[in-house]
Write a protein that holds these residues in place. Sequence first.
Motif, short mmCIF file in Angstrom:
data_model
loop_
_atom_site.label_atom_id
_atom_site.label_comp_id
_atom_site.label_asym_id
_atom_site.label_seq_id
_atom_site.Cartn_x
_atom_site.Cartn_y
_atom_site.Cartn_z
N UNK A 15 0.80 -1.22 0.00
CA UNK A 15 0.00 0.00 0.00
C UNK A 15 0.84 1.28 0.00
N UNK A 16 1.97 1.26 0.70
CA UNK A 16 2.74 2.48 0.90
C UNK A 16 3.88 2.66 -0.09
N UNK A 17 4.23 1.60 -0.83
CA UNK A 17 5.30 1.72 -1.81
C UNK A 17 4.77 1.62 -3.23
N UNK A 18 3.98 0.58 -3.50
CA UNK A 18 3.49 0.40 -4.87
C UNK A 18 2.56 1.55 -5.27
N UNK A 19 1.68 1.95 -4.35
CA UNK A 19 0.74 3.04 -4.67
C UNK A 19 1.44 4.34 -5.04
N UNK A 20 2.34 4.85 -4.17
CA UNK A 20 3.05 6.10 -4.51
C UNK A 20 3.84 5.99 -5.81
N UNK A 21 4.46 4.83 -6.08
CA UNK A 21 5.22 4.69 -7.32
C UNK A 21 4.30 4.83 -8.54
N UNK A 22 3.12 4.22 -8.45
CA UNK A 22 2.16 4.38 -9.54
C UNK A 22 1.75 5.85 -9.72
N UNK A 23 1.56 6.54 -8.58
CA UNK A 23 1.21 7.96 -8.65
C UNK A 23 2.32 8.77 -9.30
N UNK A 24 3.58 8.44 -8.95
CA UNK A 24 4.72 9.15 -9.55
C UNK A 24 4.73 8.96 -11.06
N UNK A 25 4.47 7.72 -11.49
CA UNK A 25 4.42 7.44 -12.92
C UNK A 25 3.35 8.26 -13.61
N UNK A 26 2.18 8.36 -12.98
CA UNK A 26 1.07 9.15 -13.56
C UNK A 26 1.44 10.62 -13.66
N UNK A 27 2.06 11.14 -12.62
CA UNK A 27 2.46 12.56 -12.61
C UNK A 27 3.46 12.84 -13.72
N UNK A 28 4.43 11.91 -13.88
CA UNK A 28 5.44 12.11 -14.94
C UNK A 28 4.78 12.10 -16.30
N UNK A 29 3.79 11.23 -16.52
CA UNK A 29 3.07 11.19 -17.79
C UNK A 29 2.35 12.53 -18.03
N UNK A 30 1.74 13.09 -16.97
CA UNK A 30 1.04 14.37 -17.11
C UNK A 30 2.01 15.48 -17.46
N UNK A 31 3.18 15.47 -16.80
CA UNK A 31 4.19 16.50 -17.10
C UNK A 31 4.67 16.36 -18.53
N UNK A 32 4.90 15.11 -18.96
CA UNK A 32 5.42 14.86 -20.31
C UNK A 32 4.42 15.35 -21.36
N UNK A 33 3.13 15.14 -21.09
CA UNK A 33 2.12 15.55 -22.07
C UNK A 33 2.03 17.06 -22.21
N UNK A 34 2.46 17.82 -21.20
CA UNK A 34 2.39 19.28 -21.24
C UNK A 34 3.61 19.91 -21.85
N UNK A 87 14.23 18.63 -22.41
CA UNK A 87 13.60 18.30 -21.14
C UNK A 87 12.58 17.18 -21.32
N UNK A 88 11.88 17.19 -22.48
CA UNK A 88 10.89 16.15 -22.72
C UNK A 88 11.58 14.79 -22.87
N UNK A 89 12.76 14.76 -23.53
CA UNK A 89 13.50 13.51 -23.66
C UNK A 89 13.91 12.98 -22.29
N UNK A 90 14.36 13.88 -21.42
CA UNK A 90 14.76 13.47 -20.06
C UNK A 90 13.55 12.91 -19.31
N UNK A 91 12.38 13.62 -19.47
CA UNK A 91 11.16 13.18 -18.80
C UNK A 91 10.74 11.79 -19.29
N UNK A 92 10.91 11.57 -20.60
CA UNK A 92 10.54 10.28 -21.17
C UNK A 92 11.40 9.15 -20.59
N UNK A 93 12.72 9.41 -20.49
CA UNK A 93 13.62 8.40 -19.91
C UNK A 93 13.27 8.16 -18.44
N UNK A 94 12.94 9.25 -17.74
CA UNK A 94 12.57 9.11 -16.33
C UNK A 94 11.30 8.27 -16.19
N UNK A 95 10.33 8.52 -17.11
CA UNK A 95 9.09 7.74 -17.07
C UNK A 95 9.37 6.25 -17.28
#
Length: 500
Positions: free
Chosen positions: A281-300, A306-314
């Motif tokens: 609950x405390x590790x898998x959930x936040x990691x999924x949230x981080x992935x979602x946030x990175x996707x939102x940032x990448x789409x903007x 910077x977008x290439x770096x964000x893509x690699x981070x995702x």
Amino acid sequence: MDIFNYKHFTTILFTSIYGVFGIYHLLSYIVLRHKILLYYFILIIGLTLHYSLIFIHDASFSEQVKLMAYNVSPITAIITTFGLLMFTKSYFNISPINHRTLFSIYKVLILILAGLPVVYILNHFIIKLEWLRNILIITAAITALSTTFLCLFSGFRLYNSEKFNKYYLYSYTPYLLGSFLYIGAWFSQKYFNVDTDLVILLTSILVTFQLVLFSLLISYKYKSIEDNTIKIQVEANSKLTTEVEKQTKHLQIAKQDLEYQNEELEKVNKLKNKLFSLLTHDVRGPLNNVGTIIEMIESQLEESELKEITKKLKNEVTDRISMVNVLLDWSYNQLEGVSLDKKLCDLDTVFNSIKKEFERMANDKGIEIELAISCRELFIDENMLKVILRNLTSNAIKFSEKGQKIILSSKCTSDIVEIGVKDFGLGMNTDWQNTSKSNNAPTVREGTVGEKGTGFGLMITKDFVEMNGGTISCKSEINKGTEFILSFKTATNEQVAPKI
């Protein structure tokens, strides 16, 4: 009663007494199986036969019958001597281990006594030499005397070696006197024509008395042996009881220690369960949230460095999420008390769920996930099935080149349902099950674009398949692809609740 009748009466009387003694000791041997009783029977039966021949020789039988009795009498005397020799040897327990020299002397006399009847019979029926017959008779008499002296010497030599040995001499005295009297009477009658009836009667009385003493001696000796055996057995049982009690106390202590350790282990397992629950609950959930946030940032972001770096981070975060999922699935399988929740699953729904879950990951590599569903239902734990398909699909994407495809399939026969996950990528070692067993650790490989993996995916897949009563097999060729086939039986004794 005249002398002739008196002599007949005494001969028949003593012959009957010896016969009764012989039958008694033969029956005792059959029941008790002590060899000394058999040897004593041989001694007595020899005496019985010998006295029967005396009666035949002195009674009003034909001359031919008397001659036969006269010729047979040396053999019966040898049988008696042989029985005495074997009886004494057995009574004193004379063997090559404890009395080597004495045993050798007994062995020589036994061989002589065994050979004399053979030579005597051959001479009587074939060779027919009178002088040889006389030599054999004298040899038998000398051997009988030698046996008498040897038995006497054995009594003195082994007087104190065992408790009952000294009584042998006392019991042997009548036989010793009777032997001397009988042999002396035989020589006197044969060579000097002396009347020996009184001597024979006295000898008979002495031998009868000796038989009674020997019988009592054997009885007391074996009673003593049985008492000692019982005493030894009681002592052994007492020691065994003490040892059992001692071991029982040790086992009770060990049981208490084991119960304490089990309690501690149960506490640790509960703690472990809580720990994995927290991780879930405390590790898998936040990691999924981080992935979602990175996707939102990448789409903007617009096309830029910077977008290439964000893509690699995702991609890195996605890999880590996949790794955590596999590790948590594997740890779940290791937890104590995992139970199956089997039900009739809709494979259409499950397959489409897996396809949707991995759609983004597949699109990043231009990979198409194709569904080929022929069998639409399977009785299985649905959560475990999803874990199985998730691991196999993730691996298929990881080891496929861009532009390839993956096929999730199901087909069934009358008694088997087969689930397949097929790719056309790098291929793998089909002996992965044995390799993982021997190494006791998962094998880590990189995907086609450097994706990281833990190697636990196939281990948890195999465990979950087997927990649901299925089997897993793998077909693969290097650079041509891999296909995993999961086989489950359709027959089940479990009742499925009807859908409402």
